[in-house]
Design a protein around this motif. Structure first.
Motif: not given
Ligand code: AMP
Length: 429
Positions: A354-363, A415-417
């Motif tokens: 998700l982060r590689a796709a430019g989103l602010r995500a955390r696990a 998911l990212a989209r």
């Protein structure tokens, strides 16, 4: 163990406060760009002589407040942390031959400054300034343009009730006679001068005018005024600055006692205050013309003008006025949680994608129960929880909208989209 603390007069900007400074810096950078100022970065320390020559030996900043760095060996140069940015920028202007660039050279920088000041509210030993400099333009139009730029900065960050005080402090043609007259005036009143002011009288008499000692108020009110003693050229320049300010709709007040602390200033001097708080500690920012500085630092005679706006004080005033901007957008868009607390690999892999796709995500990597993971995601203000469960075998996850309380199944490949689309819809909706 000793307990370590940040040095006296310095502060840690914790994330909430750093976010306020981020916003101020962003607005400053955009504004400076709109007015044609290009960013420059100079070292945080310079040869001490840059400040001693540039600012003047008999100034508080050099005499008392300069952070000098102890030399490591006898032959090394004497360095000092920058107490303000102008001298270093002008040093760079001379060093890099910027006089051959199209004039004026318009430069901006924002960063920490250092003064060995007595710490108190709004007065720190490390503080931030937003700075602009227009070098190579004698004014008066650019003087008004810069003063207006400062007022626009305060308006855009959301400080209300800012007042501009302006003055002209003359130039080498008219100032010496005025200084002699002023010294004569104070010598006629030595008996009423406090000891610190007596000392200044012989060394830098103009500083008496902006003394904050209450004992000086009456004496200063009756002192000869530079605005009445300007030579023709300086008077015409000042009139024109004021005419330009009026034409731009910038409200200002002429303050003949405004002299600024540094030697290099000529003609236009200005300061910004929140109306009704014109104490020395309260100046939000200030600046002025420095037509002699380039030459003082080894260049050809070149006029210049600039300002330094203190960001720490802006942050303080914003907090008092209840502004400062929201923190919206700080939290993650999505937190990846899972039914199997031990499976950090899957959660981290999905968050990484998700982060590689430019989103602010955390696990969630804490190896705790799903309920606790979801609870933490909600507290953090996440919009979505991506829940890893049995559907993973079919390449799917559950996506819970934590704000709407809805949940659906999404294929990992989408998911990212899907998250990006939902985020954009939420922001604009
Ligand atoms: P000056 O060059 O002293 O006029 O400083 C320009 C601006 O920087 C001031 O108007 C203040 O907003 C800010 N400033 C100066 N000194 C300090 C300090 N010690 N702590 C915080 N802000 C400062």
């Amino acid at each position: 163990m000793p307990t370590f603390r940040a040095p006296r007069g310095t502060r840690d900007l914790l994330p909430d406060e750093r976010a306020v400074f981020d916003r101020l810096q962003r607005i400053a950078a955009h504004l400076a760009a709109r007015y044609g100022y290009r960013p420059i970065e100079t070292p945080l320390f310079e040869q001490a002589a840059v400040f001693e020559r540039g600012l003047g030996e008999v100034t508080d900043v050099v005499e008392k407040e300069l952070f000098r760095l102890a030399p490591r060996t006898e032959e090394s140069e004497a360095w000092a942390l920058r107490p303000e940015p102008t001298a270093g920028i002008v040093r760079a202007y001379v060093q890099h031959g910027m006089q051959t660039w199209p004039q004026p050279v318009k430069l901006t920088t924002t960063g920490p400054m250092f003064r060995y000041d007595r710490p108190q509210a709004g007065r720190y030993r490390q503080f931030w300034q937003f700075d602009v400099e227009a070098i190579g333009d004698p004014g008066p139009a650019v003087d008004a343009e810069i003063i207006e730029l400062g007022t626009r900065f305060y308006a855009e960050v959301g400080v209300t009730g800012v007042e501009v005080l302006v003055n002209s402090i003359g130039d080498p043609a008219c100032r010496p006679a005025y200084l002699a007259e002023l010294a004569g005036y104070y010598r006629g009143h030595v008996a009423s001068l406090p000891p610190t002011e007596l000392d200044r009288l012989e060394r830098n008499v103009m500083r008496l005018l902006d003394s904050k000692d209450p004992a000086m108020a009456e004496l200063n009110a009756a002192a000869p005024r530079i605005t009445d003693r300007l030579c023709e050229a300086c008077a015409a320049h000042f009139e024109s600055v004021k005419a330009h300010l009026s034409a731009l709709g910038v409200p200002f007040r002429v303050e003949p006692g405004l002299v600024r602390g540094l030697d290099y200033y000529t003609r236009t001097a200005f300061e910004y205050y929140v109306a009704g708080r014109e104490g020395q500690q309260q100046a939000l920012g200030g600046g002025g013309r420095y037509d002699g500085l380039v030459q003082l630092l080894g260049g050809k005679p070149t006029p210049g003008i600039g300002f330094g706006l203190g960001l720490d004080r802006v942050a303080l005033v914003l907090a008092e006025q209840g502004g400062g901007g929201s923190r919206a957008g700080d939290g993650p868009l999505a937190v990846v949680v899972g039914a199997d607390p031990e499976d950090t690999i899957t959660r981290l892999r999905i968050a990484t994608d998700l982060r590689a796709a430019g989103l602010r995500a955390r696990a969630d990597l804490a190896r705790r129960k799903l309920g606790r993971q979801l609870e933490a995601a909600g507290k953090e203000g996440a919009h979505f929880a991506v829940i890893v469960g049995d559907e993973l075998a079919q390449g799917q996850v559950q996506v819970r909208d934590l704000l709407a309380g809805t949940q659906r199944i999404v294929t990992l490949a989408d998911l990212a989209r899907e998250l990006a689309r939902a985020d954009a819809g939420h922001r604009h909706g």
